[in-house]
Design a protein around this motif. Structure first.
Motif, short mmCIF file in Angstrom:
data_model
loop_
_atom_site.label_atom_id
_atom_site.label_comp_id
_atom_site.label_asym_id
_atom_site.label_seq_id
_atom_site.Cartn_x
_atom_site.Cartn_y
_atom_site.Cartn_z
N ARG A 380 -0.40 4.66 6.25
CA ARG A 380 -0.78 3.24 6.22
C ARG A 380 -2.10 3.04 5.48
O ARG A 380 -2.28 2.05 4.78
CB ARG A 380 -0.89 2.69 7.65
CG ARG A 380 0.44 2.67 8.37
CD ARG A 380 0.31 2.16 9.79
NE ARG A 380 0.00 0.73 9.81
CZ ARG A 380 -0.35 0.08 10.91
NH1 ARG A 380 -0.44 0.71 12.06
NH2 ARG A 380 -0.60 -1.21 10.86
N GLY A 383 -1.64 2.31 2.08
CA GLY A 383 -0.99 1.05 1.72
C GLY A 383 0.48 0.97 2.09
O GLY A 383 1.14 -0.02 1.81
N VAL A 384 1.01 2.02 2.71
CA VAL A 384 2.43 1.98 3.09
C VAL A 384 2.55 1.21 4.41
O VAL A 384 1.96 1.61 5.41
CB VAL A 384 3.00 3.40 3.27
CG1 VAL A 384 4.49 3.34 3.57
CG2 VAL A 384 2.73 4.25 2.02
N PRO A 385 3.30 0.11 4.43
CA PRO A 385 3.42 -0.68 5.66
C PRO A 385 3.98 0.14 6.82
O PRO A 385 4.75 1.09 6.61
CB PRO A 385 4.38 -1.81 5.27
CG PRO A 385 4.30 -1.89 3.79
CD PRO A 385 4.03 -0.50 3.31
N PRO B 74 -4.23 -1.52 8.56
CA PRO B 74 -4.69 -0.52 7.57
C PRO B 74 -4.07 -0.72 6.19
O PRO B 74 -4.76 -0.61 5.18
CB PRO B 74 -4.25 0.80 8.18
CG PRO B 74 -4.11 0.55 9.63
CD PRO B 74 -3.74 -0.90 9.78
N GLU B 75 -2.74 -1.01 6.16
CA GLU B 75 -2.07 -1.14 4.87
C GLU B 75 -2.55 -2.38 4.10
O GLU B 75 -2.57 -2.40 2.88
CB GLU B 75 -0.55 -1.16 5.02
CG GLU B 75 0.02 -2.21 5.96
CD GLU B 75 0.20 -1.70 7.37
OE1 GLU B 75 -0.61 -0.86 7.83
OE2 GLU B 75 1.17 -2.14 8.04
N GLU B 76 -2.95 -3.42 4.87
CA GLU B 76 -3.46 -4.63 4.22
C GLU B 76 -4.85 -4.36 3.61
O GLU B 76 -5.19 -4.84 2.54
CB GLU B 76 -3.54 -5.78 5.22
CG GLU B 76 -2.17 -6.23 5.72
CD GLU B 76 -2.24 -7.22 6.87
OE1 GLU B 76 -1.42 -8.12 6.90
OE2 GLU B 76 -3.12 -7.07 7.76
N ALA B 78 -5.79 -1.48 2.56
CA ALA B 78 -5.55 -0.64 1.38
C ALA B 78 -5.17 -1.51 0.19
O ALA B 78 -5.66 -1.31 -0.92
CB ALA B 78 -4.45 0.38 1.69
N ALA B 79 -4.31 -2.49 0.45
CA ALA B 79 -3.87 -3.36 -0.64
C ALA B 79 -5.03 -4.19 -1.19
O ALA B 79 -5.07 -4.52 -2.37
CB ALA B 79 -2.74 -4.27 -0.17
N THR B 103 5.58 5.71 -3.20
CA THR B 103 5.76 4.68 -2.17
C THR B 103 4.47 3.90 -1.96
O THR B 103 4.47 2.68 -1.86
CB THR B 103 6.18 5.34 -0.83
OG1 THR B 103 7.28 6.21 -1.08
CG2 THR B 103 6.59 4.32 0.20
N ALA B 104 3.36 4.63 -1.91
CA ALA B 104 2.06 3.99 -1.67
C ALA B 104 1.68 3.06 -2.82
O ALA B 104 1.30 1.91 -2.61
CB ALA B 104 0.99 5.06 -1.45
N ALA B 107 3.97 0.06 -2.80
CA ALA B 107 3.75 -0.81 -1.64
C ALA B 107 2.52 -1.68 -1.88
O ALA B 107 2.51 -2.87 -1.58
CB ALA B 107 3.58 0.03 -0.37
N GLN B 108 1.47 -1.09 -2.44
CA GLN B 108 0.26 -1.86 -2.71
C GLN B 108 0.52 -2.91 -3.79
O GLN B 108 0.06 -4.05 -3.68
CB GLN B 108 -0.88 -0.93 -3.16
CG GLN B 108 -1.39 -0.07 -2.03
CD GLN B 108 -2.81 0.43 -2.28
OE1 GLN B 108 -3.50 -0.06 -3.17
NE2 GLN B 108 -3.23 1.40 -1.50
#
Lengths: 426, 251
Positions: A380, A383-385, B74-76, B78-79, B103-104, B107-108
């Motif tokens: 996560r 950036g992986v949901p 966390p992923e938000e 990162a984006a 994938t990362a 996804a971003q």
């Protein structure tokens, strides 16, 4: 020992509703199997071997209805060049099946063999099943041998250019199918068998596989995806010297699945791998019961079973490795693991080793765990949901089982399906 | 770029306050170093900024380019551009390094409303960047960090940073477990990413990493607060006199 009264009357009641198909050269085998059922009785919940899985819906005369599930996706293995043998609710469909001739194999329907006086399958039909009744009884397999309505006998004499694919179509919500296949692999011959589809509302399948010295057989099956179907399957395999048997099973959906495998390594240097990956959600009970006997020198066996469970799903593993006194240099490995995606699901495991030889390497392990929080955060943080990250880790968990499939393209097809299913349920 | 005000953080499960009013601003284009003794809250700061569970923010704020980080998953974060290079990169058996990175990255991009990178473009980019970090094709194919040496793991972190092109890079003790050559390689990777639009927060115990990644500003973190801020010379002072002297001075 006389059967308990309840078991005996239940068994008699069930058998009274059934009639033996025409026997032909398999008649003796069917009769013998019928008397095995009468002697053993059908399983009930008091049986130790059925401690974790209730057999009642598999044994009663009434079939629990199971709605036919429209998946809306292409059938599994559709992208492969293969010889299809189609069964609809347990009945062979000549119309939907391919022509059964293929170089390197001889394929006959059990229904046709029954009209003949002589056929090689006579020496195999019911033979491995009967051997597999000791030391643990498997009455549903004997019931299958006695009453199987259909199935095929495959004689592998060479290396056929494409896999043989049993396609099991479920079309009637009250169908009750009993199929019995026998496969004999000759020396140096090699074949791949694919199986897919839910088959019927209730499916009892038995497969007997006899692999001669240096023969090889690969079996990949996908059970699913009907939610309400029930299945009890038995796999009996006998391996000769330097022979190889590799089996992988993918199970998705189904209220009840019991997959038993009984493998005997009888020739030196034989290799048997059996693996399973299952994904269960909600009303789902999946039982892998395996018994591997090492009775020759320097053989290798691997059992790799992985289960992903959520929303109250149940997974069962009963796996045993028996190493006979002369089976020195045995290399046995057994792992059964579950990934529990919530607190409501459960995994019951009974790993067993029984070793009488003194120079062997056998290991077994069984674990139950949740998603690795460290790994989840790591994904996560890149950036992986969360949902996608959970799927990646779920696939990673199943990978060790999927990797047992030798053919990379088939393995990729299985993984692609799994990805789609996981994503849909996110 | 990164603005932290009066940040108070305690452990979620126990009554232990770790950050006690931390103030810090990292401007775009600058490298800030945070040094401090064990237990001063350095790693906690990096985890709180990246969104790890287990911490409770009791007061204060942290924003990146004006966006409140602490409310985001966390992923938000990162984006938005937050990247944490882990002190102990996590091993993920069964997930290929390449699959993970693709994938990362995608996804971003998706989260930012950008088009996903095609397989061919991704491959081209990653090969070039991996080469600079002396990461071979085999390492890209292997499961994430599994069987990697300490140096390989850290190089893999920097590769991820290079691929994800974050706005705010937080390096948590990236020098730990590295020999001199590996440290140079990692530092070169970081230096190559120095850019006017990008801020760095380099957390370390030792001055030696800062020989290779030259900081603009050095902060001393002790007992949950920044107690002293200065130029690169502050790191040398720590190296020569230890933390004790500085702490006595500010006490």
């Amino acid at each position: 020992m006389a059967l308990a009264e309840a078991k005996q009357s239940a068994t008699e009641a069930r058998l009274a509703e059934m009639s033996l198909p025409e026997g032909g050269c398999l008649g003796t085998a069917r009769q013998a199997a019928l008397s095995r059922v009468q002697t053993m009785g059908l399983p009930n919940r008091r049986d130790e071997y059925w401690k974790y899985t209730r057999p009642d819906t598999l044994t009663t005369g009434d079939v629990q209805k199971a709605a036919v599930f429209e998946t809306g996706e292409a059938p599994m293995f559709d992208e492969f060049d293969r010889l299809q043998i189609v069964f609809v609710d347990g009945v062979y469909s000549a119309e939907q099946s391919d022509d059964l001739s293929l170089e390197g194999v001889q394929i006959d329907r059990i229904a046709d063999i029954c009209c003949k006086d002589i056929h090689w399958a006579k020496d195999l039909y019911g033979v491995l099943e009967a051997r597999g009744q000791s030391p643990v009884q498997r009455p549903l397999a004997a019931l299958n041998t006695a009453f199987a309505q259909d199935g095929v006998a495959i004689h592998v004499t060479g290396k056929p250019s494409k896999p043989i694919n049993f396609v099991y179509i479920h079309s009637d919500e009250a169908s009750d199918a009993i199929l019995h296949h026998v496969i004999r692999v000759e020396p140096d011959a090699e074949a791949t068998i694919l199986e897919n589809g839910p088959a019927a509302s209730r499916f009892n399948k038995c497969m007997e596989i006899d692999i001669a010295d240096t023969g090889k057989l690969h079996l990949v099956r996908a059970q699913g995806r009907d939610h309400e179907r029930r299945a009890a399957t038995h796999l009996f395999a006998r391996l000769g010297t330097e022979s190889v048997f590799k089996s992988f099973t993918l199970t998705v959906n189904g209220v009840l699945t019991r997959n038993e495998a009984v493998l005997e390594l009888l020739g030196d240097d034989a290799i048997a791998h059996i693996a399973g990956a299952c994904v269960g959600d909600g009303d789902f009970h999946h039982d892998d019961t395996v018994f591997i006997t090492h009775d020759a020198v320097n053989c290798e066996s691997r059992q790799v079973f992985k289960k992903v469970l959520r929303n109250g799903a149940t997974g069962v593993f009963q796996g045993k490795i028996l190493v006979k006194p002369d089976a020195q240099k045995t290399d046995g490995y057994q792992i059964s693991q579950s990934l529990l995606l919530d607190d409501d699901s459960q995994f019951l495991a009974k790993p067993e080793l029984e070793i009488y030889a003194d120079d062997v390497a056998c290991s077994h392990g069984s674990t139950s765990g949740a998603i690795d929080e460290e790994a989840l955060f790591y994904l996560r943080s890149r950036g992986v949901p969360a949902g996608e990250a959970t799927d990646l880790l779920t696939l990673a968990f199943l990978a060790e089982a999927v990797e047992e499939i030798e053919d990379g393209e088939i393995a990729d097809a299985i993984v692609a399906r799994l990805e789609g299913w996981l994503a849909r349920r996110r | 770029m990164l603005e932290i005000k009066n940040l108070h953080v305690k452990l979620e499960d126990e009554d232990k306050q770790i950050l006690k009013g931390l103030d810090l601003t990292v401007e775009a284009g600058k490298v800030h170093a945070i040094m401090g003794p064990n237990g001063s809250g350095k790693s906690t700061l990096s985890y709180v900024l990246s969104g790890r569970d287990g911490y409770e923010v009791t007061d204060g704020s942290a924003t990146l380019a004006g966006e409140d980080l602490l409310e985001l998953e966390p992923e938000e974060r990162a984006a938005l551009g937050v990247f944490l290079a882990f002190q102990y990169p996590v091993e993920i058996p069964g997930v290929g390094n390449m699959t993970f990175l693709r994938t990362a990255v995608n996804a971003q991009r998706k989260a930012r409303g950008e088009e996903e990178l095609s397989a061919a473009d991704f491959l081209k980019t990653i090969r070039a960047k991996a080469k600079e970090l002396k990461i071979d094709a085999d390492m890209l194919k292997r499961p994430v960090n599994v069987g990697f040496s300490g140096g390989e793991k850290k190089r893999n972190e920097i590769l991820q940073m290079a691929m994800l092109e974050p706005k705010m890079c937080i390096l948590d003790e990236t020098d730990s477990g590295l020999d001199v050559d590996a440290m140079k390689l990692v530092a070169e990777g970081v230096n190559a990413l120095r850019d006017e639009g990008r801020g760095f927060l380099v957390i370390t115990h030792y001055q030696r990493l800062l020989d290779h990644i030259k900081p603009d500003v050095v902060h001393i973190l002790a007992n949950g607060r920044i107690v002293k801020t200065g130029g690169p010379e502050l790191a040398l002072e720590v190296e020569n006199n230890g933390y004790a002297g500085i702490l006595a001075e500010v006490a």
